[in-house]
Design a protein around this motif. Structure first.
Motif, short mmCIF file in Angstrom:
data_model
loop_
_atom_site.label_atom_id
_atom_site.label_comp_id
_atom_site.label_asym_id
_atom_site.label_seq_id
_atom_site.Cartn_x
_atom_site.Cartn_y
_atom_site.Cartn_z
N ILE A 282 0.83 -1.21 0.00
CA ILE A 282 0.00 0.00 0.00
C ILE A 282 0.86 1.26 0.00
N CYS A 283 2.03 1.16 0.63
CA CYS A 283 2.92 2.31 0.83
C CYS A 283 3.16 3.17 -0.42
N PRO A 284 3.55 2.60 -1.58
CA PRO A 284 3.85 3.46 -2.74
C PRO A 284 2.64 4.26 -3.22
N PHE A 285 1.45 3.70 -3.09
CA PHE A 285 0.26 4.40 -3.56
C PHE A 285 -0.09 5.58 -2.64
N LEU A 286 0.20 5.44 -1.35
CA LEU A 286 0.02 6.56 -0.42
C LEU A 286 1.05 7.66 -0.70
N LEU A 287 2.30 7.27 -0.98
CA LEU A 287 3.34 8.25 -1.26
C LEU A 287 3.11 8.95 -2.60
N MET A 288 2.52 8.24 -3.57
CA MET A 288 2.24 8.85 -4.87
C MET A 288 1.25 10.01 -4.76
N LYS A 289 0.35 9.93 -3.78
CA LYS A 289 -0.66 10.98 -3.61
C LYS A 289 -0.05 12.35 -3.39
N ASN A 290 1.18 12.38 -2.82
CA ASN A 290 1.81 13.65 -2.51
C ASN A 290 2.87 14.05 -3.52
N ASN A 291 3.03 13.28 -4.59
CA ASN A 291 4.05 13.59 -5.59
C ASN A 291 3.53 14.67 -6.56
N LYS A 292 4.32 15.73 -6.73
CA LYS A 292 3.88 16.86 -7.56
C LYS A 292 3.69 16.45 -9.02
N LEU A 293 4.55 15.57 -9.50
CA LEU A 293 4.43 15.12 -10.89
C LEU A 293 3.14 14.34 -11.11
N VAL A 294 2.80 13.49 -10.14
CA VAL A 294 1.54 12.74 -10.22
C VAL A 294 0.36 13.70 -10.18
N TRP A 295 0.45 14.72 -9.32
CA TRP A 295 -0.61 15.73 -9.26
C TRP A 295 -0.77 16.43 -10.60
N GLN A 296 0.34 16.79 -11.24
CA GLN A 296 0.28 17.46 -12.54
C GLN A 296 -0.36 16.56 -13.59
N LEU A 297 0.09 15.31 -13.64
CA LEU A 297 -0.45 14.37 -14.62
C LEU A 297 -1.93 14.12 -14.40
N THR A 298 -2.32 13.98 -13.12
CA THR A 298 -3.74 13.74 -12.79
C THR A 298 -4.59 14.94 -13.17
N SER A 299 -4.10 16.15 -12.85
CA SER A 299 -4.84 17.37 -13.17
C SER A 299 -4.98 17.54 -14.68
N SER A 300 -3.88 17.26 -15.40
CA SER A 300 -3.90 17.37 -16.86
C SER A 300 -4.88 16.37 -17.47
N PHE A 301 -4.88 15.16 -16.95
CA PHE A 301 -5.79 14.12 -17.44
C PHE A 301 -7.25 14.52 -17.19
#
Length: 315
Positions: A282-301
């Protein structure tokens, strides 16, 4: 109807695939950020990257012997194999615990107010990162270098008595009433790190509560509704610590019960292996929530999805 062994084996394989894939993706994300998006890089990223490597090792070396056993593979490990697998599993599990404790402690120092007695540590965090992780490695290597020679390959399939046991390995003193010493050092070490995590969690909750009260007092609700990156990171690390403590105590309860139960049940050991690897999965998926790049990709999508949906409606 599928036999219970096959169902549990499929669950173990699923856990292995999800855990390795999630941690590998997060590790690649950190590498990409370091080389191509250095302005997104944070101090905590190096600790989180270290945690992903440790998690992959823990997931693989916890589950692989159970998977082989549930699919009928016999004599998968000899004495040397048992010691190697146990050593890597135990060291990676210990490093997962200690790295999570270091991560939560550093997050406490990061969000601590400037007038706090811990504020003087903030400028030194980058130097403390390497020394903290090296110290954790040293502690775990010393503990398990001593304990691993106590493990040998199983000599028969049926065992009764107290002691450590997995599908292919057991401790030398299996059935001896004094074999509890095999777990005592690990338990003391784990208890120390869990105490640190619980203290840091309580401190983070206190800081967040005070910050929320202060913001509500100084600003309007409209200005305070958007959480800051520090608050998001703190929430995620709190979730990480709570998740770890829950699965840790559940796993330890079943491990200790199995240690002192006279007749060993293979299915319970398989379920316990799944519980032991729930946190690193579960750990990597919790840490991904706070990653700025993931936030950018999610927002763009999301923006593209909305635009696409609107264009379809207009047609």
């Amino acid at each position: 109807m599928l036999p219970s062994n096959t169902i549990l084996g499929v669950c173990l394989i699923t856990q292995l695939c999800v855990g390795v894939t999630g941690n590998s993706l997060l590790f690649i994300l950190y590498i990409y950020t370091s080389f191509f998006k250095p302005h997104f890089k944070k101090l905590m990223d190096s600790i989180s990257m270290h945690l992903t490597i440790v998690n992959v090792l823990m997931v693989i070396f916890t589950l692989i012997s159970h998977i082989m056993s549930f699919f009928g593979v016999t004599k998968f490990l000899d004495d040397a194999g048992c010691r190697a697998v146990l050593f890597i599993f135990r060291v990676s599990r210990g490093m997962s615990i200690s790295t999570t404790a270091v991560l939560s402690t550093f997050q406490v120092i990061t969000i601590t107010p400037s007038n706090s007695r811990w504020a003087w540590l903030k400028p030194k965090l980058s130097k403390l990162t390497l020394s903290s992780l090296l110290c954790s490695w040293l502690i775990n290597l010393l503990i398990y270098t001593y304990m691993v020679p106590m493990v040998i390959a199983k000599n028969n399939s049926t065992h009764f008595g107290n002691g450590y046991l997995d599908p292919y390995c057991q401790n030398k003193h299996f059935g001896n009433q004094n074999s509890g010493s095999f777990l005592s050092i690990i338990f003391i070490r784990d208890l120390f790190y869990v105490a640190i995590m619980m203290w840091t969690s309580l401190y983070m909750v206190t800081v967040l509560y005070r910050h929320r009260k202060r913001v509500q007092h100084l600003h309007s609700t409209s200005l305070s509704c958007q959480p800051s990156p520090e608050r998001r990171a703190t929430h995620n690390i709190l979730l990480l610590v709570i998740c770890f403590v829950f699965f840790y105590w559940l796993n330890n309860f079943i491990t200790l019960s199995g240690f002192y139960v006279q007749a060993k049940i293979p299915n319970v050991e398989g379920i316990n292996a799944i519980l032991a690897t729930c946190h690193p999965t579960i750990c990597p998926f919790l840490l991904m929530k706070n990653n700025k790049l993931v936030w950018q990709l999610t927002s763009s999508f999301c923006v593209r999805k909305v635009a696409c949906f609107q264009s379809i409606l207009c047609v």
